[in-house]
Design a protein around this motif. Structure first.
Motif, PDB file in Angstrom:
ATOM      1  N   ASN A 147       7.569   0.625 -11.863  1.00 56.65           N
ATOM      2  CA  ASN A 147       7.756  -0.749 -12.351  1.00 56.65           C
ATOM      3  C   ASN A 147       6.431  -1.430 -12.670  1.00 56.65           C
ATOM      4  O   ASN A 147       6.351  -2.256 -13.576  1.00 56.65           O
ATOM      5  N   THR A 148       5.398  -1.098 -11.899  1.00 56.00           N
ATOM      6  CA  THR A 148       4.106  -1.775 -12.051  1.00 56.00           C
ATOM      7  C   THR A 148       2.996  -0.858 -12.539  1.00 56.00           C
ATOM      8  O   THR A 148       1.934  -1.341 -12.940  1.00 56.00           O
ATOM      9  N   GLY A 149       3.216   0.466 -12.485  1.00 53.07           N
ATOM     10  CA  GLY A 149       2.178   1.415 -12.873  1.00 53.07           C
ATOM     11  C   GLY A 149       1.058   1.517 -11.863  1.00 53.07           C
ATOM     12  O   GLY A 149      -0.034   2.004 -12.176  1.00 53.07           O
ATOM     13  N   SER A 150       1.310   1.085 -10.624  1.00 55.47           N
ATOM     14  CA  SER A 150       0.258   1.083  -9.605  1.00 55.47           C
ATOM     15  C   SER A 150       0.842   1.441  -8.240  1.00 55.47           C
ATOM     16  O   SER A 150       2.047   1.332  -8.010  1.00 55.47           O
ATOM     17  N   ASN A 151      -0.048   1.862  -7.337  1.00 48.45           N
ATOM     18  CA  ASN A 151       0.342   2.106  -5.947  1.00 48.45           C
ATOM     19  C   ASN A 151      -0.052   0.938  -5.049  1.00 48.45           C
ATOM     20  O   ASN A 151      -0.026   1.043  -3.829  1.00 48.45           O
ATOM     21  N   PHE A 152      -0.400  -0.189  -5.675  1.00 48.16           N
ATOM     22  CA  PHE A 152      -0.907  -1.337  -4.920  1.00 48.16           C
ATOM     23  C   PHE A 152      -0.340  -2.624  -5.511  1.00 48.16           C
ATOM     24  O   PHE A 152      -0.232  -2.775  -6.725  1.00 48.16           O
ATOM     25  N   MET A 153       0.044  -3.543  -4.639  1.00 44.83           N
ATOM     26  CA  MET A 153       0.467  -4.874  -5.054  1.00 44.83           C
ATOM     27  C   MET A 153      -0.285  -5.890  -4.221  1.00 44.83           C
ATOM     28  O   MET A 153      -0.516  -5.673  -3.033  1.00 44.83           O
ATOM     29  N   LEU A 154      -0.671  -6.994  -4.856  1.00 47.93           N
ATOM     30  CA  LEU A 154      -1.447  -8.026  -4.179  1.00 47.93           C
ATOM     31  C   LEU A 154      -0.772  -9.374  -4.353  1.00 47.93           C
ATOM     32  O   LEU A 154      -0.320  -9.722  -5.441  1.00 47.93           O
ATOM     33  N   SER A 155      -0.684 -10.121  -3.251  1.00 48.01           N
ATOM     34  CA  SER A 155      -0.177 -11.485  -3.305  1.00 48.01           C
ATOM     35  C   SER A 155      -1.179 -12.397  -2.616  1.00 48.01           C
ATOM     36  O   SER A 155      -1.606 -12.119  -1.492  1.00 48.01           O
ATOM     37  N   ASP A 156      -1.543 -13.479  -3.286  1.00 50.95           N
ATOM     38  CA  ASP A 156      -2.494 -14.427  -2.707  1.00 50.95           C
ATOM     39  C   ASP A 156      -1.845 -15.360  -1.695  1.00 50.95           C
ATOM     40  O   ASP A 156      -2.543 -16.047  -0.948  1.00 50.95           O
ATOM     41  N   HIS A 157      -0.493 -15.417  -1.668  1.00 50.71           N
ATOM     42  CA  HIS A 157       0.158 -16.373  -0.771  1.00 50.71           C
ATOM     43  C   HIS A 157       1.256 -15.733   0.076  1.00 50.71           C
ATOM     44  O   HIS A 157       2.223 -16.380   0.428  1.00 50.71           O
ATOM     45  N   SER A 158       1.104 -14.438   0.389  1.00 54.29           N
ATOM     46  CA  SER A 158       2.031 -13.792   1.309  1.00 54.29           C
ATOM     47  C   SER A 158       1.241 -13.026   2.357  1.00 54.29           C
ATOM     48  O   SER A 158       0.228 -12.388   2.049  1.00 54.29           O
ATOM     49  N   ASP A 159       1.708 -13.081   3.608  1.00 52.83           N
ATOM     50  CA  ASP A 159       1.061 -12.301   4.665  1.00 52.83           C
ATOM     51  C   ASP A 159       1.832 -11.010   4.940  1.00 52.83           C
ATOM     52  O   ASP A 159       1.546 -10.306   5.896  1.00 52.83           O
ATOM     53  N   LEU A 160       2.831 -10.702   4.082  1.00 54.85           N
ATOM     54  CA  LEU A 160       3.583  -9.461   4.231  1.00 54.85           C
ATOM     55  C   LEU A 160       2.811  -8.305   3.614  1.00 54.85           C
ATOM     56  O   LEU A 160       2.267  -8.419   2.514  1.00 54.85           O
ATOM     57  N   ALA A 161       2.753  -7.191   4.330  1.00 56.90           N
ATOM     58  CA  ALA A 161       2.106  -5.978   3.811  1.00 56.90           C
ATOM     59  C   ALA A 161       3.058  -4.807   4.003  1.00 56.90           C
ATOM     60  O   ALA A 161       3.395  -4.456   5.140  1.00 56.90           O
ATOM     61  N   VAL A 162       3.520  -4.232   2.905  1.00 54.73           N
ATOM     62  CA  VAL A 162       4.382  -3.047   2.955  1.00 54.73           C
ATOM     63  C   VAL A 162       3.479  -1.827   2.949  1.00 54.73           C
ATOM     64  O   VAL A 162       2.681  -1.633   2.029  1.00 54.73           O
ATOM     65  N   ILE A 163       3.596  -1.014   3.994  1.00 57.16           N
ATOM     66  CA  ILE A 163       2.646   0.090   4.194  1.00 57.16           C
ATOM     67  C   ILE A 163       3.393   1.385   4.488  1.00 57.16           C
ATOM     68  O   ILE A 163       4.295   1.424   5.334  1.00 57.16           O
ATOM     69  N   GLU A 164       3.002   2.441   3.782  1.00 59.57           N
ATOM     70  CA  GLU A 164       3.529   3.764   4.082  1.00 59.57           C
ATOM     71  C   GLU A 164       2.815   4.290   5.319  1.00 59.57           C
ATOM     72  O   GLU A 164       1.589   4.470   5.310  1.00 59.57           O
ATOM     73  N   ALA A 165       3.564   4.506   6.379  1.00 61.66           N
ATOM     74  CA  ALA A 165       2.998   4.908   7.673  1.00 61.66           C
ATOM     75  C   ALA A 165       3.002   6.430   7.768  1.00 61.66           C
ATOM     76  O   ALA A 165       4.024   7.052   8.061  1.00 61.66           O
ATOM     77  N   ASP A 166       1.857   7.027   7.513  1.00 63.09           N
ATOM     78  CA  ASP A 166       1.727   8.482   7.411  1.00 63.09           C
ATOM     79  C   ASP A 166       1.537   9.099   8.796  1.00 63.09           C
ATOM     80  O   ASP A 166       0.629   8.712   9.536  1.00 63.09           O
ATOM     81  N   GLU A 167       2.388  10.080   9.116  1.00 62.88           N
ATOM     82  CA  GLU A 167       2.280  10.705  10.437  1.00 62.88           C
ATOM     83  C   GLU A 167       1.240  11.815  10.480  1.00 62.88           C
ATOM     84  O   GLU A 167       0.852  12.273  11.565  1.00 62.88           O
ATOM     85  N   TYR A 168       0.764  12.268   9.300  1.00 60.58           N
ATOM     86  CA  TYR A 168      -0.238  13.330   9.301  1.00 60.58           C
ATOM     87  C   TYR A 168      -1.486  12.864  10.061  1.00 60.58           C
ATOM     88  O   TYR A 168      -1.963  11.742   9.886  1.00 60.58           O
ATOM     89  N   ASP A 169      -1.999  13.725  10.912  1.00 56.62           N
ATOM     90  CA  ASP A 169      -3.203  13.422  11.698  1.00 56.62           C
ATOM     91  C   ASP A 169      -3.005  12.185  12.587  1.00 56.62           C
ATOM     92  O   ASP A 169      -3.975  11.525  12.960  1.00 56.62           O
ATOM     93  N   PHE A 197       0.875  -1.167   0.000  1.00 58.47           N
ATOM     94  CA  PHE A 197       0.000   0.000   0.000  1.00 58.47           C
ATOM     95  C   PHE A 197       0.916   1.222   0.000  1.00 58.47           C
ATOM     96  O   PHE A 197       1.393   1.654   1.048  1.00 58.47           O
ATOM     97  N   LEU A 198       1.179   1.747  -1.193  1.00 53.37           N
ATOM     98  CA  LEU A 198       2.217   2.747  -1.376  1.00 53.37           C
ATOM     99  C   LEU A 198       1.630   4.150  -1.475  1.00 53.37           C
ATOM    100  O   LEU A 198       0.496   4.327  -1.915  1.00 53.37           O
ATOM    101  N   GLY A 199       2.447   5.136  -1.111  1.00 57.51           N
ATOM    102  CA  GLY A 199       2.034   6.530  -1.208  1.00 57.51           C
ATOM    103  C   GLY A 199       2.412   7.169  -2.523  1.00 57.51           C
ATOM    104  O   GLY A 199       2.372   8.394  -2.663  1.00 57.51           O
ATOM    105  N   GLY A 200       2.783   6.362  -3.508  1.00 60.61           N
ATOM    106  CA  GLY A 200       3.121   6.849  -4.838  1.00 60.61           C
ATOM    107  C   GLY A 200       2.943   5.714  -5.829  1.00 60.61           C
ATOM    108  O   GLY A 200       2.800   4.549  -5.443  1.00 60.61           O
ATOM    109  N   ILE A 201       2.951   6.054  -7.104  1.00 58.67           N
ATOM    110  CA  ILE A 201       2.808   5.055  -8.156  1.00 58.67           C
ATOM    111  C   ILE A 201       4.177   4.446  -8.441  1.00 58.67           C
ATOM    112  O   ILE A 201       5.109   5.146  -8.855  1.00 58.67           O
ATOM    113  N   LEU A 202       4.332   3.146  -8.191  1.00 59.91           N
ATOM    114  CA  LEU A 202       5.582   2.449  -8.507  1.00 59.91           C
ATOM    115  C   LEU A 202       5.677   2.318 -10.019  1.00 59.91           C
ATOM    116  O   LEU A 202       4.826   1.680 -10.657  1.00 59.91           O
TER     117      LEU A 202
END
Length: 470
Positions: free
Chosen positions: A160-182, A153-158
């Motif tokens: 390499n993929t043309g998207s700000n989102f990647m999905l894996s059906d067999h991984s429990d890893l979630a890369v998340i941009e942790a926003d400090e605003y608010d 769950f990215l804060g910009g368009i990657l």
């Protein structure tokens, strides 16, 4: 304490219908895509149509662009079956948001949903006043080269993929941009937490530097026992981790538990050796976006990925073919064929601005740099005008339009000249945004940089065309 909503989503019972208020925001769009992939029906509102909202519509989201409750689809009007998600960027007087609040709907911030997702798996949550989008994108791209992959769950368009989102059906890893605003990142439950920087920002929320730093300390306290904290060296923030959390430091220089050595610049290339704990040594790392400011980010991304199980091969491949996130040091023209260099960078804090300009100096020694910088937010300009002026003084020429207000109302006495008058460089000009193209048309450049978190990027196709005609 978990609510019924948390428990339902953790059991895999995703909401039947979700309405996103602010659906086209970069941080909202990846949640739209995530829940579309899980079978939820999605509708939403945003102020304007953009390429991102057009893509979301093509993927199945029903999005409107007029703040009119009558445009809410009929089957999203039942509080029992519709969850409403909003971003803090939406003003409280938004009529659609008001309709849902007054109608008894379950209305939550986007950070709440991200928090539930981190409870569900292993979250790699990357925080910082700057560097977090690039570090997140690098981490996701490395993990993309592993067998399991990751959700991201990215804060910009990657790019390499043309998207700000990647999905894996067999991984429990979630890369998340942790926003400090608010204080949004306080909703997360990281397995690996990364803090890239904590230069004061968002003082309209935090009031002063002390409370801003306290918020990052609070973020570190949320890391699960048995997890990891990666902190850049030299930060003022004091970690406050639970028992069983391993703390590592990192940097792009020779300091830290994880760091870079043998840094080498070549013809448009940059390589280094990654040094880690317990004698780890990963040689021959090349950066796909070979600028100095990315060494720090690459070390953090490589360290987080390695702790998550990535091989040395995946680290090398993921960093070598990394194309960058859009608006993060994005090269539109590389100076070939005698044309000027054109670079766009989202740099919107004083340290980011200074680092971006200095990186260009290293890439193109001897060439004169002109920066177009549009200040973002009245409060940020008010709070950091001297620091911005010092950073922009690194350029040979500065062009500055009016402040981009985003969510804010004007503040008396605060305008672009607050920064411009304190800049110490040979050539500085105030130019209203509407006149920028005319000024560019009659100017000559060796290197032109557009910097800031405003939307100068929408002008880049026209700017590029003007430079190609020179």
């Amino acid at each position: 304490m978990m609510t019924e909503l948390d428990q339902r989503i953790l059991r895999g019972q995703n909401p039947e219908k979700i309405y996103f208020v602010g659906a086209g925001g970069i941080g909202m769009a990846n949640l739209v895509r995530y829940f579309l992939s899980k079978g939820s029906r999605i509708a939403g509102y945003d102020r304007t149509s953009t390429p991102l909202t057009t893509a979301l519509q093509a993927e199945g989201a029903d999005i409107c662009f007029d703040d009119d409750p009558d445009l809410i689809p009929e089957d999203f009007r039942n509080p029992a079956t519709t969850l409403v998600v909003y971003t803090p960027a939406i003003p409280d007087d938004n009529r659609i948001l008001s309709y849902f609040r007054q109608g008894g709907f379950d209305v939550v911030k986007r950070a709440r949903l991200l928090g539930i997702i981190t409870l569900h798996g292993r979250g790699i949550c990357i925080a910082g006043s700057h560097g977090k989008t690039t570090t997140c994108s690098m981490t996701a791209n490395i993990l993309r080269h592993t067998h399991e992959g990751c959700n991201a769950f990215l804060g910009g368009i990657l790019r390499n993929t043309g998207s700000n989102f990647m999905l894996s059906d067999h991984s429990d890893l979630a890369v998340i941009e942790a926003d400090e605003y608010d204080r949004s990142f306080h909703q997360l439950s990281p397995w690996i937490g990364v803090v890239t920087s904590c230069d004061p920002d968002h003082l309209d929320i935090y009031g002063d530097e002390e409370h801003y730093l306290e918020a990052f300390s609070k973020f570190t306290s949320l890391i699960r026992s048995g997890g990891y904290l990666l902190m850049h060296t030299g930060l003022k923030m004091k970690p406050d981790v639970r028992p069983g959390v391993q703390i590592y430091t990192y940097s792009g220089s020779s300091a830290g538990d994880w760091h870079a050595e043998d840094i080498s610049y070549g013809e448009g290339s940059l390589s280094f050796t990654l040094i880690g704990p317990e004698g780890l040594r990963v040689e021959g790392i090349s950066l796909g976006v070979p600028v100095e400011i990315n060494i720090d980010n690459a070390v953090a991304a490589a360290a987080a990925s390695y702790l998550a199980g990535a091989s040395q091969k995946a680290i090398r491949e993921g960093l070598a073919d990394f194309k960058g996130a859009r608006r993060r040091f994005e090269v539109y023209m590389d100076g070939s064929d005698g044309h000027p260099v054109l670079i766009d960078d989202y740099a919107h804090s004083p340290n980011e601005v200074k680092a971006s300009i200095q990186s260009v100096r290293k890439l193109y020694p001897g060439k004169k740099i002109c920066v177009i910088f549009q200040p973002h937010l009245y409060t940020r300009t008010r709070d950091f005008a001297p620091q911005f002026a010092e950073a922009l003084s690194e350029a040979d020429r500065v062009i500055m339009p009016e402040i981009y207000p985003a969510r804010e109302l004007p503040i008396p006495g605060v305008d672009s000249n607050l920064i411009l008058k304190a800049i110490n460089c040979p050539d500085k000009t105030y130019c209203e945004r509407k006149d920028l193209l005319d000024l560019i048309k009659i100017s000559n450049f060796e290197i032109l940089m557009t910097l800031g978190a405003a939307d100068l990027d929408v002008m880049l196709p026209e700017i590029k065309q003007l430079l190609l005609q020179k």
